[in-house]
Design a protein around this motif. Structure first.
Motif, mmCIF file in Angstrom:
data_model
loop_
_atom_site.group_PDB
_atom_site.id
_atom_site.type_symbol
_atom_site.label_atom_id
_atom_site.label_comp_id
_atom_site.label_asym_id
_atom_site.label_seq_id
_atom_site.Cartn_x
_atom_site.Cartn_y
_atom_site.Cartn_z
ATOM 1 N N ARG A 52 0.833 -1.207 0.000
ATOM 2 C CA ARG A 52 0.000 0.000 0.000
ATOM 3 C C ARG A 52 0.869 1.260 0.000
ATOM 4 N NH1 ARG A 52 -4.964 -1.628 4.166
ATOM 5 N NH2 ARG A 52 -6.119 -2.883 2.633
ATOM 6 N N TYR A 98 0.736 4.069 -2.832
ATOM 7 C CA TYR A 98 0.498 5.467 -2.474
ATOM 8 C C TYR A 98 1.632 6.344 -2.987
ATOM 9 C CZ TYR A 98 -0.181 9.653 0.372
ATOM 10 O OH TYR A 98 -0.352 10.954 0.777
ATOM 11 N N ASP A 153 1.313 6.849 -6.543
ATOM 12 C CA ASP A 153 -0.005 7.380 -6.908
ATOM 13 C C ASP A 153 -0.720 6.435 -7.879
ATOM 14 O OD1 ASP A 153 -2.144 9.165 -6.931
ATOM 15 O OD2 ASP A 153 -1.334 10.339 -8.591
ATOM 16 N N ILE A 154 -0.691 5.134 -7.562
ATOM 17 C CA ILE A 154 -1.344 4.127 -8.397
ATOM 18 C C ILE A 154 -2.811 4.000 -7.986
ATOM 19 C CG2 ILE A 154 -1.413 1.681 -9.034
ATOM 20 C CD1 ILE A 154 1.614 1.605 -8.462
ATOM 21 N N THR A 155 -3.675 4.094 -8.949
ATOM 22 C CA THR A 155 -5.100 3.854 -8.717
ATOM 23 C C THR A 155 -5.391 2.397 -9.041
ATOM 24 O OG1 THR A 155 -5.703 6.129 -9.287
ATOM 25 C CG2 THR A 155 -7.458 4.462 -9.385
ATOM 26 N N THR A 156 -5.818 1.627 -8.041
ATOM 27 C CA THR A 156 -6.166 0.223 -8.243
ATOM 28 C C THR A 156 -7.681 0.085 -8.189
ATOM 29 O OG1 THR A 156 -4.122 -0.449 -7.127
ATOM 30 C CG2 THR A 156 -5.800 -2.138 -7.458
ATOM 31 N N ARG A 157 -8.245 -0.451 -9.251
ATOM 32 C CA ARG A 157 -9.690 -0.612 -9.342
ATOM 33 C C ARG A 157 -10.009 -2.089 -9.550
ATOM 34 N NH1 ARG A 157 -11.123 3.686 -14.088
ATOM 35 N NH2 ARG A 157 -10.229 1.966 -15.308
ATOM 36 N N ARG A 212 4.610 8.208 -11.804
ATOM 37 C CA ARG A 212 3.416 8.220 -10.978
ATOM 38 C C ARG A 212 2.131 8.293 -11.814
ATOM 39 N NH1 ARG A 212 3.554 10.069 -5.832
ATOM 40 N NH2 ARG A 212 1.857 11.565 -6.244
ATOM 41 N N GLY A 213 1.034 7.950 -11.151
ATOM 42 C CA GLY A 213 -0.275 8.170 -11.739
ATOM 43 C C GLY A 213 -0.815 7.053 -12.608
ATOM 44 N N THR A 254 -2.894 3.573 -13.601
ATOM 45 C CA THR A 254 -4.143 2.914 -13.200
ATOM 46 C C THR A 254 -4.009 1.423 -13.476
ATOM 47 O OG1 THR A 254 -5.505 4.857 -13.665
ATOM 48 C CG2 THR A 254 -6.622 2.723 -13.638
ATOM 49 N N ASP A 275 -6.245 -2.165 -13.317
ATOM 50 C CA ASP A 275 -7.572 -2.755 -13.196
ATOM 51 C C ASP A 275 -7.479 -4.253 -12.951
ATOM 52 O OD1 ASP A 275 -9.886 -0.907 -13.584
ATOM 53 O OD2 ASP A 275 -8.728 -0.317 -15.351
#
Length: 267
Positions: free
Chosen positions: A13, A17, A20-24, A172-173, A175, A177
């Motif tokens: 985690r 953080y 800045d990874i967005t995990t969906r 960074r940044g 995504t 899925d």
């Protein structure tokens, strides 16, 4: 076990953080909150397990991953992997991993295998081993197909430059899925090749639906070695990928996805 898993989750985690990874994730309702479950995932990057594990935690499940046996050669990592009940897989002697996975399923654990037995250089679902299908047939535990996409932009395989694989890209940044599909019931008399082909078809359909999402598509004119050639990217196509992919002879060749050329015709 809990302490090692807790440390691993915390580190994962923190890394997500920091980058800045967005995990969906979607389809998590197909992952039962208790009892044995057998996951079968595609494989596009080294940290795939982090994202699958993170998604599974939304259902309060700790996943036991089937991983390359040489990870256990690193002393501290060996202790952590063993404590978390992950499963070492030696492709030259896979029976031990099969028996260990079967035992964990009998205990009601969630076990995840990567049937491709390695990362696909083409980022299409490549030849797959029938071991997951065999486990499902013997134990009666359905297979929950899983796909992960976006993680290949962090650390994965690719065309070698000066004999070296691409370096990790820690911009960074990103995504990532994760998708869980509807469970596949495998009967006691099921044909393993047919079952593996069905799994390959399902994984391909799920994966391509995610790959086509706008957030994952290359920009117009962008050089995209991280995106599959058959969808317009610049990763090795299936013909070129055969030069890199290390696939066991016992793997089931694809009847799914983009056409697979005859290796004998590659010159």
């Amino acid at each position: 076990m809990a302490s090692w898993y807790g440390v691993t989750i915390a580190l994962g985690r923190a890394a997500m953080y920091g980058l800045d990874i967005t995990t969906r994730w979607r389809g998590e309702e197909h992952l039962p909150t208790s009892g044995p479950v057998l996951l079968a995932s595609n494989h596009v990057s080294y940290p795939d397990f982090l994202f699958i594990g993170r998604a599974a935690l939304s259902r309060d499940r700790y996943v036991r991953f089937m991983c390359r046996h040489d990870i256990w050669n690193v002393p501290v990592v060996r202790d952590a992997m063993t404590s978390m009940r992950h499963i070492p897989v030696d492709r030259e002697a896979a029976a031990a991993a099969y028996l260990r996975a079967r035992s964990l399923l009998a205990e009601g654990e969630a076990v995840c295998g990567f049937p491709e037995a390695g990362i696909s250089y083409s980022y299409a679902v490549r030849s797959m081993m029938p071991g997951v299908a065999a486990l499902a047939r013997e134990t009666g535990v359905p297979i929950v197909p899983v796909v992960v996409w976006g993680s290949q932009r962090l650390a994965s395989v690719g065309r070698r430059v000066d004999g070296r694989e691409p370096r990790p890209d820690l911009r960074r940044g990103r995504t990532v899925d994760v998708r869980f599909g509807e469970p596949i019931a495998v009967s006691r008399d099921a044909d393993l090749v047919a079952t593996t082909r069905d799994l390959g078809e399902r994984l391909t359909g799920m994966l391509e639906s995610v790959q086509r999402l706008p957030v994952h598509r290359p920009r117009a004119g962008e050089y995209a070695p991280w995106y599959p050639a058959h969808l317009g990217g610049h990763a090795p196509d299936r013909r070129e990928a055969l030069l890199y992919d290390d696939v066991p002879r016992s793997a089931v060749r694809p009847t799914w996805g983009p056409p697979l050329p005859d290796p004998a015709r590659i010159g």
